[in-house]
Scaffold this motif. Structure first.
Motif, PDB file in Angstrom:
ATOM      1  N   THR A  39     -16.664  34.546  63.262  1.00 34.13           N
ATOM      2  CA  THR A  39     -17.714  35.402  62.733  1.00 34.13           C
ATOM      3  C   THR A  39     -19.034  35.167  63.452  1.00 34.13           C
ATOM      4  OG1 THR A  39     -16.655  35.386  60.556  1.00 34.13           O
ATOM      5  CG2 THR A  39     -18.968  36.023  60.639  1.00 34.13           C
ATOM      6  N   GLU A  40     -19.373  33.920  63.686  1.00 31.62           N
ATOM      7  CA  GLU A  40     -20.642  33.620  64.338  1.00 31.62           C
ATOM      8  C   GLU A  40     -20.634  34.064  65.798  1.00 31.62           C
ATOM      9  OE1 GLU A  40     -21.168  29.428  63.405  1.00 31.62           O
ATOM     10  OE2 GLU A  40     -22.612  30.004  61.860  1.00 31.62           O
ATOM     11  N   ARG A  43     -21.319  37.730  65.743  1.00 30.45           N
ATOM     12  CA  ARG A  43     -22.728  37.977  65.445  1.00 30.45           C
ATOM     13  C   ARG A  43     -23.578  37.795  66.705  1.00 30.45           C
ATOM     14  NH1 ARG A  43     -25.426  37.934  60.011  1.00 30.45           N
ATOM     15  NH2 ARG A  43     -23.908  39.098  58.789  1.00 30.45           N
ATOM     16  N   ARG A  44     -23.318  36.736  67.457  1.00 32.75           N
ATOM     17  CA  ARG A  44     -24.117  36.471  68.658  1.00 32.75           C
ATOM     18  C   ARG A  44     -23.910  37.549  69.713  1.00 32.75           C
ATOM     19  NH1 ARG A  44     -22.615  31.001  67.569  1.00 32.75           N
ATOM     20  NH2 ARG A  44     -20.928  31.100  69.078  1.00 32.75           N
ATOM     21  N   SER A  49     -23.824  45.981  62.482  1.00 26.63           N
ATOM     22  CA  SER A  49     -23.948  45.625  61.076  1.00 26.63           C
ATOM     23  C   SER A  49     -23.707  46.850  60.220  1.00 26.63           C
ATOM     24  CB  SER A  49     -25.338  45.054  60.800  1.00 26.63           C
ATOM     25  OG  SER A  49     -26.314  46.019  61.117  1.00 26.63           O
ATOM     26  N   ASN A  61     -29.541  38.905  57.497  1.00 25.38           N
ATOM     27  CA  ASN A  61     -29.429  37.740  58.364  1.00 25.38           C
ATOM     28  C   ASN A  61     -28.463  36.691  57.837  1.00 25.38           C
ATOM     29  OD1 ASN A  61     -31.255  38.734  60.245  1.00 25.38           O
ATOM     30  ND2 ASN A  61     -33.003  37.968  59.083  1.00 25.38           N
ATOM     31  N   LEU A  63     -24.610  35.554  56.073  1.00 21.48           N
ATOM     32  CA  LEU A  63     -23.206  35.923  56.093  1.00 21.48           C
ATOM     33  C   LEU A  63     -22.680  36.114  54.674  1.00 21.48           C
ATOM     34  CD1 LEU A  63     -21.900  33.386  58.771  1.00 21.48           C
ATOM     35  CD2 LEU A  63     -22.307  35.833  59.099  1.00 21.48           C
ATOM     36  N   ASP A 132     -18.452  39.862  56.002  1.00 18.23           N
ATOM     37  CA  ASP A 132     -18.239  39.404  57.374  1.00 18.23           C
ATOM     38  C   ASP A 132     -16.862  38.792  57.572  1.00 18.23           C
ATOM     39  OD1 ASP A 132     -21.033  39.647  58.693  1.00 18.23           O
ATOM     40  OD2 ASP A 132     -21.422  38.729  56.748  1.00 18.23           O
TER      41      ASP A 132
END
Length: 257
Positions: A39-40, A43-44, A49, A61, A63, A132
Motif C-alpha cells: 500500500t505504501e 501511495r509513493r 485517490s 493523508n 490509510l 486502501d
C-alpha cells in the motif's frame, strides 16, 4: 450449530489455543506487513485517490484498512503494529463472542470493530471503494463454496482503485504431503488440545475439516482473478506450515486499467 456459534463457544480460550501454534503470530505479522508495504509503495507512486464518495470520512493523508474476519483481534494487532500512525482499521467478524474478546483489548482511537458476515456485507455502509487495503486471515474456507466468489468480490468492491487484498489461508487440496502434515497436526495436537484446554472438540474438528474441503491454491487464485484483481501472487509459510498455510496478494486495478 453455525460456524459463528462454534467460534462464540471457543472465543474465551481462542487466544490461548493459537498461542500454542508455533509460527501463528509470525505469519500474521508477515501478512500484515505485506499489505502495508504494498500500500505504501502504491501511495509513493501516486496511485489515484478516491474522491466524491459518501460513507466513512477518511482523511486523505491517512490509510484505511479492513481486517475482515478479525476474530479475537490477533490479526488486527498485527495490522496496527505494521501500519503507520493514524491508520484507520476496521475489524469485522461474524462471531459476537470473538468481537467481544477483540474489543476488550487496548487499541488506538483509530481502531474500531463491528459485526459483519462475509458474503452478505453491506459494502456501501462499510465504504465502497474507500479503503486502501483489506487483510483477511482464515476466512474464505469458512464461507460456503457457492458464496466464495461473492465474498471475494466484496473485498474488491471495498478497495479503492490501486488498493491491495492480502489473504492468509490454509490449503492442502492436491498436495498429499501437506494433507498428511495437516492431518497429523490436527489429530495429534490441535484437536486433543482443544478438548483439554477448551472442552470444544466440535470447533477444532470443524477447523480440521474446513481446510480439507477448501480450494486448492490455484483454484483460489483463479477466484481472485475472476473478481477483477490483478498482480495475483502467493507464497507458502515457513516451518511446519510450509505447503499448508499460504498468503495471497492481489491488487485492484487503477482507474486507467
Amino acid at each position: 450449530m453455525s460456524v459463528a456459534q462454534a467460534f462464540d463457544r471457543g472465543a474465551a480460550r481462542y487466544d490461548l489455543m493459537v498461542a500454542l501454534n508455533p509460527g501463528y503470530h509470525r505469519e500474521l505479522r508477515r501478512a500484515a506487513a505485506a499489505l502495508v508495504e504494498r500500500t505504501e509503495i502504491c501511495r509513493r507512486r501516486g496511485s489515484p485517490s478516491v474522491i466524491d464518495l459518501p460513507s466513512i470520512d477518511i482523511p486523505s493523508n491517512d490509510l484505511s484498512f479492513i481486517d475482515l474476519a478479525c476474530g479475537s483481534g490477533a490479526s488486527t494487532r498485527a495490522l496496527v503494529d505494521a501500519a503507520p500512525p493514524r491508520t484507520a482499521v476496521l475489524g469485522l467478524d461474524a462471531s459476537p463472542g470473538m468481537l467481544a474478546q477483540a474489543t476488550a483489548k487496548d487499541w488506538p482511537a483509530e481502531v474500531r470493530f463491528d459485526r459483519a458476515v462475509a458474503g452478505t456485507l453491506d459494502v456501501d455502509v462499510i465504504g465502497r471503494g474507500r479503503h486502501d487495503g483489506v487483510l483477511t486471515c482464515y476466512l474464505f474456507r469458512n464461507v460456503a463454496a457457492d458464496q466464495r466468489d461473492l465474498a471475494v468480490r466484496e473485498t474488491y468492491d471495498l478497495l479503492r482503485p490501486g488498493g491491495w487484498l492480502v489473504v492468509q489461508e490454509y490449503s492442502v487440496a492436491g498436495n498429499p504431503r501437506a494433507r498428511r502434515v495437516w492431518d497429523a497436526v490436527c489429530l495429534g495436537v490441535i484437536i486433543p488440545l482443544g478438548i483439554l484446554v477448551d472442552r470444544n472438540r466440535d470447533l477444532y474438528r470443524y477447523l480440521w475439516r474446513s481446510v480439507l474441503n477448501f480450494d486448492p491454491v490455484d483454484r483460489f487464485a483463479e477466484r481472485l482473478l475472476a473478481a477483477g484483481f490483478t498482480d495475483v501472487a502467493h507464497r507458502t509459510a515457513t516451518g511446519w506450515q510450509r505447503g499448508v498455510l499460504h498468503t495471497f496478494v492481489a491488487r485492484k486495478p487503477d482507474r486507467s486499467t
